[in-house]
Design a protein around this motif. Structure first.
Motif, PDB file in Angstrom:
ATOM      1  N   ASN A 149       0.453  -1.091   0.214  1.00 29.44           N
ATOM      2  CA  ASN A 149       0.319   0.000  -0.191  1.00 29.44           C
ATOM      3  C   ASN A 149       1.006   1.273   0.576  1.00 29.44           C
ATOM      4  N   GLU A 150       1.050   1.391  -1.098  1.00 30.76           N
ATOM      5  CA  GLU A 150       1.947   2.981  -1.157  1.00 30.76           C
ATOM      6  C   GLU A 150       1.229   4.259  -0.036  1.00 30.76           C
ATOM      7  N   ASP A 151       0.535   4.215  -0.024  1.00 29.47           N
ATOM      8  CA  ASP A 151      -0.138   4.798   1.611  1.00 29.47           C
ATOM      9  C   ASP A 151       0.396   5.335   2.497  1.00 29.47           C
ATOM     10  N   TYR A 152       0.286   3.813   2.348  1.00 23.99           N
ATOM     11  CA  TYR A 152       0.697   3.387   3.695  1.00 23.99           C
ATOM     12  C   TYR A 152       2.534   3.920   4.331  1.00 23.99           C
ATOM     13  N   ILE A 153       3.258   3.477   2.909  1.00 26.79           N
ATOM     14  CA  ILE A 153       4.608   3.184   2.663  1.00 26.79           C
ATOM     15  C   ILE A 153       4.847   5.109   2.770  1.00 26.79           C
ATOM     16  N   ARG A 154       4.140   6.062   1.732  1.00 26.92           N
ATOM     17  CA  ARG A 154       4.395   7.214   2.248  1.00 26.92           C
ATOM     18  C   ARG A 154       4.295   7.665   3.705  1.00 26.92           C
ATOM     19  N   VAL A 156       4.227   5.940   7.018  1.00 24.69           N
ATOM     20  CA  VAL A 156       5.428   5.343   8.471  1.00 24.69           C
ATOM     21  C   VAL A 156       6.710   4.815   7.224  1.00 24.69           C
ATOM     22  N   ASP A 157       7.246   4.566   6.220  1.00 23.37           N
ATOM     23  CA  ASP A 157       7.931   4.457   5.258  1.00 23.37           C
ATOM     24  C   ASP A 157       8.980   5.586   5.386  1.00 23.37           C
ATOM     25  N   ARG A 158       8.207   6.951   4.605  1.00 18.19           N
ATOM     26  CA  ARG A 158       8.245   7.861   4.491  1.00 18.19           C
ATOM     27  C   ARG A 158       9.230   8.116   3.309  1.00 18.19           C
ATOM     28  N   PRO A 159       9.235   7.949   1.886  1.00 20.47           N
ATOM     29  CA  PRO A 159      10.326   7.495   1.226  1.00 20.47           C
ATOM     30  C   PRO A 159      10.989   9.333   0.351  1.00 20.47           C
ATOM     31  N   SER A 160      12.114   9.760   1.122  1.00 21.51           N
ATOM     32  CA  SER A 160      12.283  11.380   0.268  1.00 21.51           C
ATOM     33  C   SER A 160      12.273  11.410  -0.838  1.00 21.51           C
TER      34      SER A 160
END
Length: 258
Positions: A149-154, A156-160
């Motif tokens: 789930n890309e929204d979750y990654i953004r 929780v994992d918060r890619p730069s």
């Protein structure tokens, strides 16, 4: 909550829940964090609070420090089960990552040929040919996939910078099984939003993608050390065991760290 920063370029050995006696190789500065993710559960803290002033260790510095430590371990012990690239951020971000992997394999073969070489990566640079080829050479190519789930990654994992989950998943498939998927399962909240990824709405789509990647192994785990966000909670034994059973039912080799 307090978090930790690792020495550089070598730290440990430490006892890893997943890997045994692990000698750490940290390709990031010793005074801060450099990462393409900014995970809210990271034991090293948040990027903005941990900006380093020191440079990255050079290839030569890493090789020299690693060889000195391996010589010492030959004499004084313990024998490492694994040489693990981890530390203060994303190891594959180092511009000489591929060359350092070659050096490490050479030194491992000379001093402790039974030890494995492992890389813990967040997967963001596996599209770089040099990184991909280097990861094909190591024993344990351990890549993060916390969810599909890309929204979750953004959240929780918060890619730069740029991030494309679909491209990363497709590149994972290109390893043709020479990959270990590592997934963090957590509960609690962040900014009032649930970060619980242990339910079927997250697990079932993730399981389908994992099956398509066809990894040699899956490592699932939960929080073990202090995290920057005090509202996070561990996944329970029951929840991890349920996910483990789902993986095993698909014929996927898997382990859980509680």
């Amino acid at each position: 909550m307090s978090t930790i920063i690792f020495p550089s370029p070598i730290f440990g050995p430490v006892h890893s829940r997943r890997l045994g006696v692990s000698l750490g190789v940290n390709l990031l500065p010793a005074d801060g964090k450099v990462c393409s993710f900014d995970c809210i559960y990271c034991e090293c803290g948040l990027n903005a609070e941990r900006r380093p002033k020191q440079p990255l260790p050079t290839r030569e510095e890493v090789r020299t420090a690693l060889e000195e430590k391996l010589k010492d371990m030959q004499v004084n012990g313990p024998s490492p089960d694994v040489l693990t690239f981890a530390g203060n951020g994303e190891p594959t971000a180092h511009p000489q990552f591929a060359e350092i992997i070659d050096d490490t394999i050479e030194l491992r073969n000379h001093y402790f040929p039974k030890a494995k070489v492992s890389v813990l990566s967040n997967s963001t640079f596996i599209n770089r040919p040099g990184v991909f080829e280097a990861l094909m050479k190591v024993d344990n190519n351990i890549l993060k996939l916390d969810t599909v789930n890309e929204d979750y990654i953004r959240m929780v994992d918060r890619p730069s910078g740029s991030f494309n989950l679909r491209e990363i998943i497709e590149r994972m498939k290109d390893f043709k099984g020479h990959v270990i998927i590592q997934t963090m399962f957590i509960k609690g909240t962040c900014w009032g939003e649930s970060v619980d990824n242990t339910g079927d709405d997250f697990v079932l789509p993730w399981l389908e993608v994992v099956e398509a990647i066809a990894p040699s192994q899956v490592m699932i785990y939960t929080i073990d050390r202090a995290t920057p966000d005090k509202h996070l909670k561990k996944a329970t034994h029951i929840e991890l065991d349920r996910i483990l059973e789902m993986l095993n039912s698909k014929g996927i080799s898997a382990s859980a760290s509680y």
